[in-house]
Design an enzyme around this catalytic site. Sequence first.
Site, short mmCIF file in Angstrom:
data_model
loop_
_atom_site.label_atom_id
_atom_site.label_comp_id
_atom_site.label_asym_id
_atom_site.label_seq_id
_atom_site.Cartn_x
_atom_site.Cartn_y
_atom_site.Cartn_z
N GLY A 1 -2.84 35.91 75.30
CA GLY A 1 -2.72 36.46 73.95
C GLY A 1 -2.55 37.96 73.84
N TYR B 1 9.22 34.24 76.41
CA TYR B 1 9.67 33.33 75.36
C TYR B 1 11.13 33.61 75.00
CZ TYR B 1 4.64 32.76 75.26
OH TYR B 1 3.34 32.56 75.65
N TYR C 1 10.89 33.49 64.27
CA TYR C 1 9.70 34.19 63.75
C TYR C 1 10.04 35.48 63.02
CZ TYR C 1 8.01 31.65 67.92
OH TYR C 1 7.78 30.72 68.89
N CYS D 1 26.91 28.62 64.67
CA CYS D 1 27.28 28.32 63.29
C CYS D 1 26.06 28.09 62.42
CB CYS D 1 28.20 27.12 63.27
SG CYS D 1 29.66 27.48 64.24
N GLU D 2 25.28 29.13 62.24
CA GLU D 2 24.10 29.10 61.37
C GLU D 2 23.89 30.52 60.87
OE1 GLU D 2 20.89 26.94 61.47
OE2 GLU D 2 21.52 25.48 62.98
N ARG E 1 13.63 33.99 69.21
CA ARG E 1 12.50 34.64 68.52
C ARG E 1 12.87 35.30 67.19
NH1 ARG E 1 9.51 38.14 70.10
NH2 ARG E 1 7.54 37.13 69.63
N GLY F 1 0.50 35.37 79.39
CA GLY F 1 1.91 34.99 79.51
C GLY F 1 2.78 36.19 79.16
N ARG F 2 2.87 36.46 77.85
CA ARG F 2 3.73 37.51 77.34
C ARG F 2 3.50 38.87 78.03
NH1 ARG F 2 5.57 37.28 72.01
NH2 ARG F 2 3.84 35.88 71.60
N GLU G 1 -5.34 33.50 80.94
CA GLU G 1 -4.03 32.83 80.93
C GLU G 1 -2.97 33.73 80.29
OE1 GLU G 1 -4.73 29.30 78.61
OE2 GLU G 1 -6.04 28.38 80.10
N1 LLP Z 1 -2.74 29.77 77.02
C1 LLP Z 1 -2.41 28.86 76.08
C2 LLP Z 1 -3.22 27.65 75.95
C3 LLP Z 1 -1.32 29.10 75.22
O1 LLP Z 1 -1.02 28.21 74.29
C4 LLP Z 1 -0.56 30.29 75.37
C5 LLP Z 1 0.59 30.55 74.50
C6 LLP Z 1 -0.93 31.18 76.39
C7 LLP Z 1 -2.02 30.90 77.19
C8 LLP Z 1 -0.18 32.45 76.65
O2 LLP Z 1 -0.27 33.34 75.60
P1 LLP Z 1 0.37 34.80 75.68
O3 LLP Z 1 -0.40 35.60 76.70
O4 LLP Z 1 1.79 34.64 76.09
O5 LLP Z 1 0.22 35.33 74.32
N2 LLP Z 1 6.85 31.41 71.41
C9 LLP Z 1 5.94 32.36 70.82
C10 LLP Z 1 4.63 32.43 71.55
C11 LLP Z 1 3.91 31.10 71.65
C12 LLP Z 1 2.63 31.18 72.44
C13 LLP Z 1 2.12 29.83 72.74
N3 LLP Z 1 0.94 29.79 73.55
C14 LLP Z 1 6.65 33.71 70.76
O6 LLP Z 1 7.80 33.81 71.17
O7 LLP Z 1 6.06 34.68 70.26
#
Ligand code: LLP
Length: 413
Positions: free
Chosen positions: A239, A371, A316, A342-343, A312, A275-276, A273
């Site tokens: 997050g 993402y 969003y 085409c949107e 994205r 990601g981003r 965890e």
């Molecule tokens: N753990 C779980 C259970 C999750 O559902 C997620 C992201 C993460 C970890 C990783 O979160 P991060 O560190 O990336 O914030 N597609 C959207 C983001 C969706 C996130 C879904 N879950 C976007 O492009 O902003």
Amino acid sequence: MHWFNYKDSEFYAEDVPLSRIAEKYGTPVYVYSRATLERHIRTIDGAFSGIDHLTCYSVKANACGAILRLFAEHGLGADIVSGGELFRALRAGIPAERIVYSGVGKTPSEMEYALNSGILMFNVESESELRVLNEVAGRLKKKAPVSFRINPDVDPKTHPYISTGLKKNKFGIPHDSALRVYAEASKLPNIEVMGIDAHIGSQLVDVTPFREAAERLAGLIGEIRSLGVNLRYADIGGGLGIRYNEETPPDPSEWASMIIPVIKQAGCSLIIEPGRSMVGNAGALLTRVQYIKKNVDKTFVVVDAGMNDLARPSLYGSFHSILPVTDRKAAPAVVDVVGPICESGDFLAKDRELPLPEEGDLLAVMSAGAYGMSMASNYNSRTRAAEVMVSGGEDTLVTARESWEDLVARERE
Ligand code: LLP
């Protein structure tokens, strides 16, 4: 911090001009900087060195094999949400014992695959899932290692689509039901309760909700232990936000400082965890301007990347900075940067002030490492982009562009 910069008027990924990448591999193409990825490993995983911890990279942010292999080499684990992500993580060399499995809809066959692989644990999201997992594990004569994802009802103050830890969201087990579920699980023959888990949302630029969530978990840990259940792991999810525009995201060390003291006090090993924050600013989407089109009072810059490549902005309303690959000091203009799909929702930027590009120019869409490719589709029968990894002065094609043949390869008859 990232390694995409201008040298004179040319935009580079590390020591490679993006124009060279466009020439060699075509556009649209995702470009990743290895130095940036390595820096993120150091700063994010390193921020938690004060506690026994495991960084499980959230594969959904970017599942590119080259990125997963790099993380595997540095000893990271993975947070997965499907059998496909498990397959990719294992294939890239991430050991099963460093993999946690989240998600509200795990199927019995995915559970079987994960149990046979020997993953660290399942982050179970409902009582129904628990029952199915118990049955599947029983059939395989195994014990399923389990954490429960608790919905702590903490407001992450982020986009509603990426808030996950509020009561109204579909994720996790309500905080108030947690004790009952732990008590039930501890009686199941094929379940081994190992931990507790929460993930409150994504792109958080304020770290205080993380402390609130950690405290909510810590409170429960005490109560669960008094049921005689031994909790060893606390997983605080991902997050951490990144900079897309004017945000001032917290340093990973600030994120860590919200969590470490609380989880240490609770006597658990920590799982994160991210990601981003690991991949977002390590990637750019390189695209070429096809046409400049003027309609009454609007200027459209039509590029060869669309919402199928980077969803994205359409999905969003997300902001991604767009930079000219060759800075010709053009006069600024307010434009919509749109794709070929085409949107009307197919845009990368709306009413954006940019140095007005010319047809044939290259643009870099920044902060596209997370993402981006992982949410790409074949809409309009467009082939998915190539991916290139840059390291110093070297560029390597790590995923080839899809071909038209690939589009129909799985069709029968
Ligand atoms: N753990 C779980 C259970 C999750 O559902 C997620 C992201 C993460 C970890 C990783 O979160 P991060 O560190 O990336 O914030 N597609 C959207 C983001 C969706 C996130 C879904 N879950 C976007 O492009 O902003």
